[in-house]
Design a protein around this motif. Structure first.
Motif, PDB file in Angstrom:
ATOM      1  N   ILE A 189      -0.301  10.955   2.216  1.00  8.57           N
ATOM      2  CA  ILE A 189       0.764  11.964   2.101  1.00  8.57           C
ATOM      3  C   ILE A 189       0.843  12.466   0.663  1.00  8.57           C
ATOM      4  O   ILE A 189       0.920  13.668   0.398  1.00  8.57           O
ATOM      5  CB  ILE A 189       2.131  11.377   2.530  1.00  8.57           C
ATOM      6  CG1 ILE A 189       2.072  10.879   3.974  1.00  8.57           C
ATOM      7  CG2 ILE A 189       3.243  12.403   2.356  1.00  8.57           C
ATOM      8  CD1 ILE A 189       3.286  10.065   4.389  1.00  8.57           C
ATOM      9  N   ALA A 190       0.787  11.519  -0.292  1.00  7.27           N
ATOM     10  CA  ALA A 190       0.853  11.880  -1.716  1.00  7.27           C
ATOM     11  C   ALA A 190      -0.288  12.823  -2.075  1.00  7.27           C
ATOM     12  O   ALA A 190      -0.083  13.826  -2.757  1.00  7.27           O
ATOM     13  CB  ALA A 190       0.782  10.623  -2.585  1.00  7.27           C
ATOM     14  N   GLU A 213       0.159   8.060  -9.269  1.00  8.21           N
ATOM     15  CA  GLU A 213       1.538   8.277  -8.807  1.00  8.21           C
ATOM     16  C   GLU A 213       1.792   9.775  -8.923  1.00  8.21           C
ATOM     17  O   GLU A 213       1.328  10.414  -9.879  1.00  8.21           O
ATOM     18  CB  GLU A 213       2.420   7.413  -9.715  1.00  8.21           C
ATOM     19  CG  GLU A 213       3.890   7.461  -9.524  1.00  8.21           C
ATOM     20  CD  GLU A 213       4.511   8.495 -10.406  1.00  8.21           C
ATOM     21  OE1 GLU A 213       5.411   9.180  -9.896  1.00  8.21           O
ATOM     22  OE2 GLU A 213       4.091   8.666 -11.547  1.00  8.21           O
ATOM     23  N   ARG A 248      -3.162  -2.354  -3.434  1.00  4.06           N
ATOM     24  CA  ARG A 248      -2.254  -1.363  -2.828  1.00  4.06           C
ATOM     25  C   ARG A 248      -3.030  -0.118  -2.398  1.00  4.06           C
ATOM     26  O   ARG A 248      -2.633   0.548  -1.440  1.00  4.06           O
ATOM     27  CB  ARG A 248      -1.139  -0.995  -3.805  1.00  4.06           C
ATOM     28  CG  ARG A 248      -0.290  -2.214  -4.171  1.00  4.06           C
ATOM     29  CD  ARG A 248       1.060  -1.822  -4.665  1.00  4.06           C
ATOM     30  NE  ARG A 248       1.873  -1.237  -3.590  1.00  4.06           N
ATOM     31  CZ  ARG A 248       3.092  -0.778  -3.770  1.00  4.06           C
ATOM     32  NH1 ARG A 248       3.638  -0.798  -4.964  1.00  4.06           N
ATOM     33  NH2 ARG A 248       3.767  -0.266  -2.753  1.00  4.06           N
ATOM     34  N   ASP A 286      -1.105   2.512   0.231  1.00  5.43           N
ATOM     35  CA  ASP A 286       0.124   3.011  -0.388  1.00  5.43           C
ATOM     36  C   ASP A 286       0.004   3.266  -1.886  1.00  5.43           C
ATOM     37  O   ASP A 286       0.988   3.340  -2.575  1.00  5.43           O
ATOM     38  CB  ASP A 286       1.358   2.167  -0.038  1.00  5.43           C
ATOM     39  CG  ASP A 286       1.161   0.693  -0.246  1.00  5.43           C
ATOM     40  OD1 ASP A 286       1.859  -0.092   0.384  1.00  5.43           O
ATOM     41  OD2 ASP A 286       0.285   0.332  -1.049  1.00  5.43           O
ATOM     42  N   ARG A 317       0.305  16.334  -0.598  1.00  6.70           N
ATOM     43  CA  ARG A 317       1.372  17.053  -1.311  1.00  6.70           C
ATOM     44  C   ARG A 317       0.885  17.530  -2.681  1.00  6.70           C
ATOM     45  O   ARG A 317       1.157  18.649  -3.101  1.00  6.70           O
ATOM     46  CB  ARG A 317       2.594  16.154  -1.475  1.00  6.70           C
ATOM     47  CG  ARG A 317       3.321  15.899  -0.167  1.00  6.70           C
ATOM     48  CD  ARG A 317       4.436  14.899  -0.350  1.00  6.70           C
ATOM     49  NE  ARG A 317       5.443  15.379  -1.279  1.00  6.70           N
ATOM     50  CZ  ARG A 317       6.084  14.594  -2.160  1.00  6.70           C
ATOM     51  NH1 ARG A 317       5.821  13.312  -2.225  1.00  6.70           N
ATOM     52  NH2 ARG A 317       6.975  15.104  -2.960  1.00  6.70           N
ATOM     53  N   GLN A 373       3.216   1.320  10.130  1.00  9.56           N
ATOM     54  CA  GLN A 373       3.241   1.644   8.706  1.00  9.56           C
ATOM     55  C   GLN A 373       2.498   2.947   8.435  1.00  9.56           C
ATOM     56  O   GLN A 373       1.401   3.149   8.922  1.00  9.56           O
ATOM     57  CB  GLN A 373       2.542   0.521   7.935  1.00  9.56           C
ATOM     58  CG  GLN A 373       3.484  -0.251   7.059  1.00  9.56           C
ATOM     59  CD  GLN A 373       2.721  -1.287   6.242  1.00  9.56           C
ATOM     60  OE1 GLN A 373       1.732  -1.837   6.692  1.00  9.56           O
ATOM     61  NE2 GLN A 373       3.201  -1.529   5.054  1.00  9.56           N
ATOM     62  N   GLN A 374       3.107   3.810   7.630  1.00  8.30           N
ATOM     63  CA  GLN A 374       2.450   5.074   7.315  1.00  8.30           C
ATOM     64  C   GLN A 374       1.573   4.937   6.087  1.00  8.30           C
ATOM     65  O   GLN A 374       1.854   4.159   5.197  1.00  8.30           O
ATOM     66  CB  GLN A 374       3.521   6.132   7.040  1.00  8.30           C
ATOM     67  CG  GLN A 374       3.868   6.931   8.267  1.00  8.30           C
ATOM     68  CD  GLN A 374       4.602   8.178   7.870  1.00  8.30           C
ATOM     69  OE1 GLN A 374       5.311   8.191   6.884  1.00  8.30           O
ATOM     70  NE2 GLN A 374       4.442   9.225   8.633  1.00  8.30           N
ATOM     71  N   ASN A 375       0.513   5.707   6.049  1.00  9.26           N
ATOM     72  CA  ASN A 375      -0.336   5.747   4.876  1.00  9.26           C
ATOM     73  C   ASN A 375       0.257   6.746   3.881  1.00  9.26           C
ATOM     74  O   ASN A 375      -0.013   7.935   3.929  1.00  9.26           O
ATOM     75  CB  ASN A 375      -1.747   6.139   5.295  1.00  9.26           C
ATOM     76  CG  ASN A 375      -2.709   6.095   4.142  1.00  9.26           C
ATOM     77  OD1 ASN A 375      -2.310   6.242   2.987  1.00  9.26           O
ATOM     78  ND2 ASN A 375      -3.971   5.873   4.451  1.00  9.26           N
ATOM     79  N   THR A 376       1.098   6.229   2.968  1.00 10.78           N
ATOM     80  CA  THR A 376       1.802   7.130   2.043  1.00 10.78           C
ATOM     81  C   THR A 376       0.868   7.721   0.986  1.00 10.78           C
ATOM     82  O   THR A 376       1.140   8.790   0.456  1.00 10.78           O
ATOM     83  CB  THR A 376       2.976   6.418   1.347  1.00 10.78           C
ATOM     84  OG1 THR A 376       2.477   5.245   0.722  1.00 10.78           O
ATOM     85  CG2 THR A 376       4.069   6.055   2.339  1.00 10.78           C
ATOM     86  N   ALA A 377      -0.227   7.017   0.675  1.00  7.41           N
ATOM     87  CA  ALA A 377      -1.176   7.556  -0.309  1.00  7.41           C
ATOM     88  C   ALA A 377      -1.764   8.873   0.191  1.00  7.41           C
ATOM     89  O   ALA A 377      -1.934   9.823  -0.589  1.00  7.41           O
ATOM     90  CB  ALA A 377      -2.279   6.552  -0.599  1.00  7.41           C
TER      91      ALA A 377
END
Lengths: 87, 268
Positions: free
Chosen positions: A17-18, B145, B186, B191, A21, A11-15
């Motif tokens: 990445i966010a 977000e 979360r 995420d 970016r 699982q990637q840590n998307t937070a």
């Protein structure tokens, strides 16, 4: 993170990445403030002056503004043609 | 000395009206004379969230145009003493808010109220600029977000360039970051952007975090400001931000996930 998450680490840590970016785009958009509207004109005029002496293409001049603390650094990169260097 | 506070965000649907209603109610609960103004001309909704939609006769635009006076347009809340609502017009368009008109109405309100809360429309058009133009302080409402954070950054730029304080060279608007719809679980899973991440990017002081909560929808259904639901998580979170805004020492809550040892070990 729970104990078993260590075994499903695909699982990637998307937070993260966010965040990365956003930091890039926000820095870019803040840098493009109104007082730098003259940059494209400056680039064109510089190009004209340099062409009086050396034959260069549009792509051979690069202009960039960076923020470093309280300073703004105007970076100008001109690539001279090979023939000019050889002389 | 009265204060004008703009509640703004850029992006729609992040909780500006919910926050305006809950924050204004919280200030009034502390005994301050408070008015909350709907700047969303044409798409008025603050009246619904405050539960006074059937009592609207005159509105903000009527007052600006001299078709009615402030006493006729201000709606006194039936639950909280010293709380008033100034509704937006539902039929006009945003250009009906002339800058001189807004200035005049705000000047009149300053004489009568301690706090004037301006509920901004979404976007960065005329209505949103008018809501922030005369502000002394601003609450920037952001969801964790990407699109919301970027829009908030844009709005922070406008606060420091397109407002009366900026144009007249006065002390800048005092900015407060409010993160809503926060899910600590979360965040822990990696995420969702954390409150610290969002604050890092926007670089303004954090006023508080409102957790994602079923209470917000329920209280909007009923027309009750969330801060009146004082025994719920979101209600308490809003009361906390009022305390912090008033300069009281109030530690951050709802930022961390409350999980038992077993769920920590076995996940989810």
């Amino acid at each position: 993170m729970s104990f078993f998450d260590y075994f499903r680490s695909s699982q990637q840590n998307t937070a993260a990445i966010a965040k990365e970016r956003l930091q890039i785009i926000v820095a870019h958009e803040r840098g493009r403030e109104a007082h730098l509207d003259y940059l494209p004109v400056l680039q064109r005029e510089l190009l004209e002056v340099i062409r009086k002496y050396v034959a260069i293409d549009d792509e051979q001049i690069k202009i960039n503004v960076d923020k470093d603390g309280d300073y703004e650094v105007l970076e100008l990169n001109i690539t001279l043609p090979e023939a000019e260097k050889a002389r | 000395m009265s204060k004008i506070i703009a509640v703004t965000s850029g992006k729609g649907g992040v909780g500006k009206t919910t926050t305006s209603a809950a924050f204004a109610t919280g200030l009034a609960l502390r005994g301050y004379k408070t008015v909350v103004i709907d700047f969303d001309v044409g798409l008025r909704n603050l009246d619904l969230i405050m539960g006074c939609e059937r009592r609207v006769v005159y509105d903000f635009v009527n007052v600006i145009n001299g078709e009615g006076n402030l006493n006729q347009a201000l709606i006194k809340d039936k639950r909280v003493e010293s709380l008033y609502i100034l509704p937006a017009s539902q039929t006009r368009d945003k250009d009906a808010l002339s800058q001189e008109g807004v200035e005049q109405v705000l000047a009149e309100l300053r004489d009568r109220f301690d706090y004037i809360i301006c509920d901004s429309p979404a976007g960065i058009e005329h209505g949103a600029i008018m809501a922030m133009y005369y502000a002394d302080e601003a609450i920037i409402v952001t969801n964790p977000e990407v699109s919301s954070v970027r829009d908030s950054d844009r709005v922070i730029g406008l606060l420091s360039s397109k407002t009366a304080r900026a144009i007249e060279g006065k002390a800048p608007i005092k900015e407060h970051l409010l993160i809503t719809r926060y899910l600590p679980k979360r965040v822990n899973q990696g995420d969702m952007l954390s409150a610290a991440d969002v604050q890092d990017i926007l670089a303004i002081p954090l006023l508080g975090v409102i957790p994602e909560s079923s209470v917000v929808l329920q209280s909007s259904n009923a027309g009750t400001p969330v801060s009146l639901e004082s025994n719920t998580d979101a209600g308490q979170a809003y009361l906390d931000i009022v305390s912090r805004f008033l300069g009281e020492d109030c530690p951050m809550r709802f930022v961390n996930d409350k999980k038992g040892l077993l769920s920590r070990l076995f996940g989810n």
